[in-house]
Design a protein around this motif. Structure first.
Motif, short mmCIF file in Angstrom:
data_model
loop_
_atom_site.label_atom_id
_atom_site.label_comp_id
_atom_site.label_asym_id
_atom_site.label_seq_id
_atom_site.Cartn_x
_atom_site.Cartn_y
_atom_site.Cartn_z
N LEU B 51 0.72 -1.13 -0.12
CA LEU B 51 0.44 0.08 -0.18
C LEU B 51 0.42 1.44 -0.19
CD1 LEU B 51 -2.53 0.60 0.38
CD2 LEU B 51 -2.82 1.32 2.69
N HIS B 52 1.76 1.61 0.46
CA HIS B 52 2.96 2.33 1.31
C HIS B 52 3.78 2.66 -0.42
CE1 HIS B 52 3.43 1.22 5.39
NE2 HIS B 52 2.33 1.53 4.96
N ARG B 84 0.71 12.90 -4.15
CA ARG B 84 -0.30 12.48 -2.77
C ARG B 84 -1.16 13.32 -2.85
NH1 ARG B 84 4.61 10.49 -0.50
NH2 ARG B 84 4.51 12.92 0.98
N ARG B 85 -0.63 14.86 -2.20
CA ARG B 85 -1.86 16.24 -2.28
C ARG B 85 -2.75 15.61 -3.19
NH1 ARG B 85 1.41 21.74 -1.95
NH2 ARG B 85 2.68 20.71 -0.24
N PHE B 90 -5.72 9.43 1.69
CA PHE B 90 -6.05 8.66 2.38
C PHE B 90 -6.63 8.07 3.61
CE2 PHE B 90 -1.33 8.93 0.97
CZ PHE B 90 -0.62 7.30 0.97
N PHE B 92 -6.45 5.71 7.33
CA PHE B 92 -5.76 5.91 7.78
C PHE B 92 -6.14 4.70 9.26
CE2 PHE B 92 -4.17 10.13 7.21
CZ PHE B 92 -3.07 9.72 6.50
N GLN B 93 -6.01 3.28 10.19
CA GLN B 93 -6.76 3.09 10.59
C GLN B 93 -7.16 4.09 11.91
OE1 GLN B 93 -4.17 -0.37 12.28
NE2 GLN B 93 -6.31 -1.50 13.52
N ASN B 96 -6.02 9.24 12.80
CA ASN B 96 -5.11 10.84 12.79
C ASN B 96 -6.29 11.56 12.50
OD1 ASN B 96 -2.84 8.89 13.15
ND2 ASN B 96 -2.55 7.83 11.04
N PRO B 110 -5.59 18.63 3.95
CA PRO B 110 -4.40 18.89 2.76
C PRO B 110 -4.85 19.93 2.45
CG PRO B 110 -5.92 16.87 3.61
CD PRO B 110 -6.88 17.99 4.24
N ASP B 169 -5.71 1.94 5.12
CA ASP B 169 -4.98 0.16 5.42
C ASP B 169 -5.75 0.02 6.65
OD1 ASP B 169 -3.32 -0.51 6.52
OD2 ASP B 169 -1.81 0.35 6.43
#
Lengths: 376, 238
Positions: B51-52, B84-85, B90, B92-93, B96, B110, B169
């Protein structure tokens, strides 16, 4: 970005406060201590600006207090063309007033003895002639003194009461006041009385003040005296003022350095605070990187945080410094908070904040976005 | 169907203490537009590492990763951040989210370094929060939200840049099963209605039924035939 940086600082309020406190104390110390130096320097300049004419002292002595001259020189000076009056004087500091010990130095009580017959002849004799109570001394007033307003206030004196100086009683004839607190901390004597009090040798004085026919001739007279009397030193008031000004500039620098050191320690505190905060937020910072923030975006955010601490600590420190400086004034010291000093202290705090933030910002910018995605 | 991201024979090795870990040993993956891909596999199978690499967070040790046809395998940190921007979201689990900011502000994170119209961005953030069902929670901070609500905020955050692809993820890893199901169904409806592309790494075989493609990873490789493994997982988890 600004809002995020600011809110980040509010997360651990006590930790941020401690970093702020460090900067605050450093800046306040700079303001308070340097303001005292500036204040005293202003005072000294003020006195010199009030003493016009030419001052003659023994060569090699720093000031009039440590100097010694023959009183008979006065006649020789007065014989010089252009010199109207040569006023002999003895200057010293008091050891005790009303049996209370006096601290030495610029904040202490000064004693000055004049030949008042001569002093009152001098055209440029603004020193101690502004009487707020009673009268100035004449040469007949043996056993009498005139005191400055600060002395009157400090020892609760009125005209007609007595004051004990270095263990000996004198009667108060008048109270004078000036724009200078140093002059207001002076006790004026007849030359003979002060000489007796100090057990100063007969026929000796510490300095002469020369009153000139034409004040613009001062450099010419100085040259003549230096030529004719190689063991004497002659200066205008402005010369002395410049010399003392240099001395104070060095003192100011020293005080700034000492207080600055305290502030640098505070800068290390900022670094520690931010570094801990950044290391704690590694997941969050990683997430910022993952959603498209560049390393420099992250660096900028952390630097903003450190600049906030610097600016806020600087402003609060300036406030605290004003209070401390005022407190020192209440305690009897002369202190002057100048705009220049405030700006210097503020820039100093800002730079400290910025420098303290560089390493934490660098560390934050190197954090791996993958960390943010790791499982708990 | 347009290819969004493609990994060709990628390998990833990294040092863990003294020993070299082979996290990926030659993996080929192609993600098309509107895919809803679920990657399953035991811990340490390399699915997060994959994934990364697909998400422009890391470089492969060998092989190539192409994003919209462009080789990103060797791009520097700054260029990867730009991809990415502008192209990736993304989820996350651990959500964040930034605890000091409101739901709306978190969605806008973002966009902070972007030079775009802030009012338009805020309008879009409000719209996204209403799509994920949080129109009444705009000014709540993360600690005032439930786990499911926090994950909805982070989905809205992932959508703010209108990404070509979303990587998740373990998106349900910190949620109870009912809430987890709601979150997956929200993602699936974004896939159906908004044509969003998803790549989801998970332990939860319950997600398989939503996927149009399922990969099962083991020992750094994608297994060719995984029907047995998935049946087994589904049996264990009920």
């Amino acid at each position: 970005m600004i809002k995020i940086a600011f809110l980040n600082l509010l997360r651990r309020k006590s930790r941020t406060f401690l970093a702020l406190l460090g900067i605050m104390i450093g800046v306040a110390a700079i303001i308070a201590l340097v303001s005292v130096v500036d204040g005293i320097q202003g005072e000294v300049k003020n006195i010199f600006s009030q003493m016009q004419g030419v001052s003659v002292t023994q060569k090699g002595s720093f000031g009039p207090i440590s100097s010694g001259l023959d009183e008979s020189l006065g006649n020789e000076f007065e014989a010089m063309p252009g010199v109207r009056v040569a006023v002999p004087q003895i200057i010293n500091t008091a050891l005790s007033v009303d049996d209370q010990k006096i601290a030495m130095g610029l904040s202490g009580v000064r004693m000055i003895g004049f030949d008042f017959d001569k002093y009152l002849l001098a055209r440029n004799a603004p020193y101690m002639t502004n009487m707020v109570e009673g009268q100035m001394l004449t040469s007949k007033d043996e056993g009498y003194v005139a005191i400055g307003k600060s002395v009157k206030d400090a020892y609760n004196k009125v005209v007609g009461s007595t004051i004990k100086v270095n263990g000996k009683k004198f009667k108060i004839k008048g109270v004078f006041s000036s724009s200078s607190t140093l002059i207001d901390q002076t006790i004026a004597f007849n030359l003979k009385d002060l000489r007796d009090l100090l057990v100063f040798p007969e026929g000796r004085v510490t300095a002469f003040l020369l009153d000139l026919d034409n004040p613009d001739d001062d450099q010419k007279i100085i040259q003549q005296i230096k030529f004719k009397y190689p063991n004497l030193n002659a200066r205008t008031a402005s010369d002395s003022s410049a010399m003392i000004g240099d001395l104070f500039e060095n003192l100011r620098l020293l005080v700034f350095a000492v207080a600055g050191l305290a502030a640098v320690v505070a800068g290390v505190g900022i670094m520690n605070t931010l570094l801990m905060s950044v290391l704690e937020r590694f997941k969050e910072i990683g997430a910022l990187r993952a959603v498209g923030w560049t390393a420099s975006n992250v660096m900028f955010m952390v630097l903003l945080e450190s600049i906030f601490i610097g600016v806020l600590g600087g402003l609060l420190g300036i406030g605290l410094g004003f209070i401390a400086s005022y407190g020192l004034q209440l305690a009897g010291l002369t202190a002057k908070v100048t705009l220049e000093l405030v700006l210097q202290a503020f820039v100093f705090a800002l730079v400290l904040g910025l420098v303290g933030g560089i390493y934490p910002a660098y560390r934050a910018s190197k954090m791996d976005p993958i960390q943010a995605l790791r499982e708990e | 169907m347009k290819v969004i991201v493609e990994a060709k024979n990628i390998e990833k090795e990294y040092l863990m203490g003294q020993s070299v870990v082979h996290a990926l040993r030659g993996v080929d993956v192609t993600v098309h537009e509107k895919d809803f891909i679920v990657i399953l596999g035991p811990s340490g199978s390399g699915k997060s590492t994959l994934l990364h690499l697909l998400g422009a967070l890391d470089h492969p040790s060998k092989g190539r990763v192409f994003f919209e046809g462009k080789d990103i395998s060797l791009l520097d940190d700054w260029h990867l951040a730009m991809i990415r921007r502008n192209k990736i979201g993304f989820i996350f689990q651990a959500f964040n989210l930034i605890p000091t900011l409101t739901a709306l502000e978190n969605v806008l994170i973002p966009t902070i370094p972007m030079s775009i119209d802030k009012d338009a961005a805020e309008e879009r953030a409000r719209k996204l929060l209403s799509i994920v069902g949080l129109e009444s929670r705009l000014s709540h901070k993360p600690k005032e939200l439930s786990g499911g609500e926090m994950q909805r905020v982070s989905i809205a955050r992932a959508l703010i840049n209108n990404p070509a692809i979303l990587y998740c993820d373990e998106p349900t890893g910190n949620l109870d099963s009912v809430t987890g199901k709601q979150i997956v169904e929200l993602m699936k409806s974004l896939n159906d209605k908004e044509d969003k592309t998803f790549v989801i790494v998970t332990h939860d075989p319950g997600l398989v039924k939503y996927a149009n493609k399922v990969f099962y990873m083991k020992d750094g490789m994608i297994m060719k035939d995984h029907t047995k493994e998935i049946r087994l997982l589904q049996k264990i988890r009920g």
